[in-house]
Design a protein around this motif. Structure first.
Motif, mmCIF file in Angstrom:
data_model
loop_
_atom_site.group_PDB
_atom_site.id
_atom_site.type_symbol
_atom_site.label_atom_id
_atom_site.label_comp_id
_atom_site.label_asym_id
_atom_site.label_seq_id
_atom_site.Cartn_x
_atom_site.Cartn_y
_atom_site.Cartn_z
ATOM 1 N N UNK A 181 0.818 -1.221 0.000
ATOM 2 C CA UNK A 181 0.000 0.000 0.000
ATOM 3 C C UNK A 181 0.843 1.258 0.000
ATOM 4 N N UNK A 182 1.980 1.216 0.683
ATOM 5 C CA UNK A 182 2.827 2.409 0.753
ATOM 6 C C UNK A 182 4.136 2.205 -0.001
ATOM 7 N N UNK A 183 4.221 1.124 -0.812
ATOM 8 C CA UNK A 183 5.490 0.752 -1.420
ATOM 9 C C UNK A 183 6.133 1.826 -2.260
ATOM 10 N N UNK A 184 5.402 2.349 -3.232
ATOM 11 C CA UNK A 184 5.999 3.315 -4.138
ATOM 12 C C UNK A 184 6.295 4.623 -3.430
ATOM 13 N N UNK A 185 5.420 5.055 -2.530
ATOM 14 C CA UNK A 185 5.709 6.268 -1.774
ATOM 15 C C UNK A 185 6.976 6.116 -0.952
ATOM 16 N N UNK A 186 7.168 4.924 -0.335
ATOM 17 C CA UNK A 186 8.362 4.697 0.467
ATOM 18 C C UNK A 186 9.610 4.732 -0.414
ATOM 19 N N UNK A 188 10.352 11.759 -12.702
ATOM 20 C CA UNK A 188 9.612 10.538 -12.370
ATOM 21 C C UNK A 188 8.115 10.743 -12.566
ATOM 22 N N UNK A 189 7.628 11.941 -12.271
ATOM 23 C CA UNK A 189 6.221 12.243 -12.469
ATOM 24 C C UNK A 189 5.813 12.159 -13.925
ATOM 25 N N UNK A 190 6.706 12.572 -14.828
ATOM 26 C CA UNK A 190 6.396 12.497 -16.258
ATOM 27 C C UNK A 190 6.222 11.053 -16.703
ATOM 28 N N UNK A 191 7.127 10.181 -16.276
ATOM 29 C CA UNK A 191 7.052 8.779 -16.696
ATOM 30 C C UNK A 191 5.839 8.092 -16.082
ATOM 31 N N UNK A 192 5.647 8.256 -14.789
ATOM 32 C CA UNK A 192 4.497 7.609 -14.158
ATOM 33 C C UNK A 192 3.186 8.221 -14.649
ATOM 34 N N UNK A 193 3.199 9.512 -14.961
ATOM 35 C CA UNK A 193 2.010 10.148 -15.511
ATOM 36 C C UNK A 193 1.611 9.530 -16.838
ATOM 37 N N UNK A 194 2.605 9.193 -17.660
ATOM 38 C CA UNK A 194 2.322 8.562 -18.947
ATOM 39 C C UNK A 194 1.764 7.150 -18.752
ATOM 40 N N UNK A 198 -8.428 -7.784 -21.038
ATOM 41 C CA UNK A 198 -7.498 -7.206 -20.081
ATOM 42 C C UNK A 198 -8.261 -6.670 -18.882
ATOM 43 N N UNK A 199 -7.544 -6.327 -17.828
ATOM 44 C CA UNK A 199 -8.161 -5.884 -16.587
ATOM 45 C C UNK A 199 -7.783 -4.442 -16.264
ATOM 46 N N UNK A 200 -8.636 -3.830 -15.470
ATOM 47 C CA UNK A 200 -8.413 -2.444 -15.057
ATOM 48 C C UNK A 200 -7.023 -2.265 -14.466
ATOM 49 N N UNK A 201 -6.323 -1.221 -14.896
ATOM 50 C CA UNK A 201 -5.003 -0.909 -14.372
ATOM 51 C C UNK A 201 -3.859 -1.461 -15.192
ATOM 52 N N UNK A 253 2.839 -1.397 -10.379
ATOM 53 C CA UNK A 253 3.314 -0.017 -10.242
ATOM 54 C C UNK A 253 4.645 0.083 -9.507
ATOM 55 N N UNK A 254 4.967 -0.897 -8.675
ATOM 56 C CA UNK A 254 6.265 -0.852 -8.002
ATOM 57 C C UNK A 254 7.385 -0.983 -9.027
ATOM 58 N N UNK A 255 7.262 -1.942 -9.937
ATOM 59 C CA UNK A 255 8.273 -2.113 -10.986
ATOM 60 C C UNK A 255 8.361 -0.873 -11.868
#
Length: 385
Positions: A5-10, A36-42, A84-87, A368-370
């Motif tokens: 739950x907090x993995x990416x934030x950590x 990092x925001x640009x890549x994750x935003x995409x 495919x599935x959501x996400x 999302x962690x990867x």
């Protein structure tokens, strides 16, 4: 799905606190956050578009998904990406991930390495038909490249087709992140990669321009009415390969003025002027697109780059500090909303930073962690040569 739950934030907190400066317009901390925001935003924009992709009848879109799409959704049966599935990511996200992996592992853009990954990782999964391959759908430009490369056995560099779409922009945005502070390298690498799948010079010019805009946003500049002037200064310095035909402030040449001493690869600088016009529209009280998702109607729902980039620039300027609103309005406009959301997500993510992306959108993104680790590894290179 997201494993902690907090993995990416950590991970991100560890990343930005490991020896970087704090505060300041050009601090490393802020640069890494924006990159990092640009890549994750995409990636988020891509996954949000997976379910409601390519609805050109908005009443049909509302029937299937309600009045407002606010999260990741499953594709409906018998539509694009069915099964495919959501996400999860579409093929555009799959290719973007290949690009990020190549940049991270090689330290920069190497065409040979990226092409090898396409040959070994993507092309064996394709058969030349649209409803096939990772993400359940293969775009026109990638199908044409597959045919030339696999069936006709042409060399890379002879593989580009005539699609006027944004597939190149959707993957080369990662190159823009890597070379955000080297617009000359950014332009050369993006132009080179674009021609692998798309041979049209107008498409290449608009793709390079988008990358140059993203690079300035990662540096910390605003997507406003002055941004195009900054881009034109890069043309004058020789960093961006566009041919300038007017003087300062777009003044006409005077009798006897010599031709610009450096003829650019791209005949017109207009692709660099577009962002500031869209930014002006976003803040002009006499120009209101309400609700903002109707930007797709104003600039067009189809897939062509000249429809999608103005809409992405408008949304990214209007919602420069509100990542969620920007990408959701990109999605709810229908049509080629997946690409619209990728391009918008990168632009807005570069302005809000990864720290400004709502946690729920990170949590709902498959693996999302990867993806987050890849984004942060690339972000660490953004300020280097």
């Amino acid at each position: 799905m997201f494993s902690s739950e907090a993995g990416l934030n950590f991970e991100f907190a560890e990343f930005i606190s490991s020896g970087y400066e704090t505060g300041g317009f050009m601090s490393d901390k802020n640069i890494q956050d924006r990159a990092a925001g640009a890549i994750m935003g995409a990636f988020i924009g891509d996954a949000l578009g997976l379910g409601p992709h390519w609805y050109y009848d908005l009443s049909e879109l509302r029937r299937d998904y309600g009045d407002w799409i606010a999260d990741y959704t499953d594709p409906k049966p018998n539509r694009y990406h069915a099964g495919l599935k959501a996400g999860q990511l579409s093929q555009a996200g799959f290719i973007l991930k290949l690009m990020v992996q190549s940049l991270v592992e090689r330290g920069g853009y190497e065409a040979e390495d990226f092409c090898r990954r396409m040959d070994e990782t993507l092309f064996p999964l394709l058969d030349g038909t649209p409803v096939n391959g990772p993400g359940g759908y293969t775009s026109q430009s990638i199908r044409e490249t597959w045919r030339r490369r696999v069936q006709q056995k042409l060399h890379w560099g002879q593989t580009g087709g005539h699609a006027d779409t944004t597939e190149a922009a959707e993957r080369t945005l990662a190159i823009a992140v890597r070379y955000a502070f080297r617009p000359d390298k950014l332009a050369i690498a993006i132009a080179d990669n674009t021609t692998l799948t798309q041979s049209d010079e107008m498409v290449a010019a608009m793709t390079v321009a988008y990358g140059a805009v993203l690079g300035l946003l990662i540096q910390g500049h605003a997507l406003d009415t002055s941004l195009s002037g900054k881009l034109m200064n890069l043309v004058k310095s020789g960093a961006l390969p566009f041919h300038a035909v007017t003087g300062d402030s777009l003044q006409p040449p005077r009798p006897g003025d010599p031709d610009p001493p450096r003829a650019g690869r791209f005949a017109s600088p207009d692709a660099l002027l577009t962002p500031s016009y869209m930014a002006a529209a976003a803040v002009d009280p006499d120009i209101r697109i309400e609700p903002a998702w109707k930007v797709s109607i104003v600039y067009g729902m189809p897939c062509a780059i000249y429809h999608l980039l103005p809409a992405a620039y408008y949304l990214a300027a209007r919602f420069h500090d509100d990542f969620e609103s920007a990408v959701l309005h990109a999605i709810n406009g229908g049509g080629q909303n997946l690409s619209r959301a990728i391009l918008t997500g990168a632009l807005v993510g570069a302005q809000t930073g990864l720290s400004g992306i709502p946690q729920r959108l990170l949590d709902g993104l498959d693996d999302s962690v990867t993806l987050g680790k890849l984004a942060m590894e690339l972000a660490a290179m953004a300020g280097s040569a």
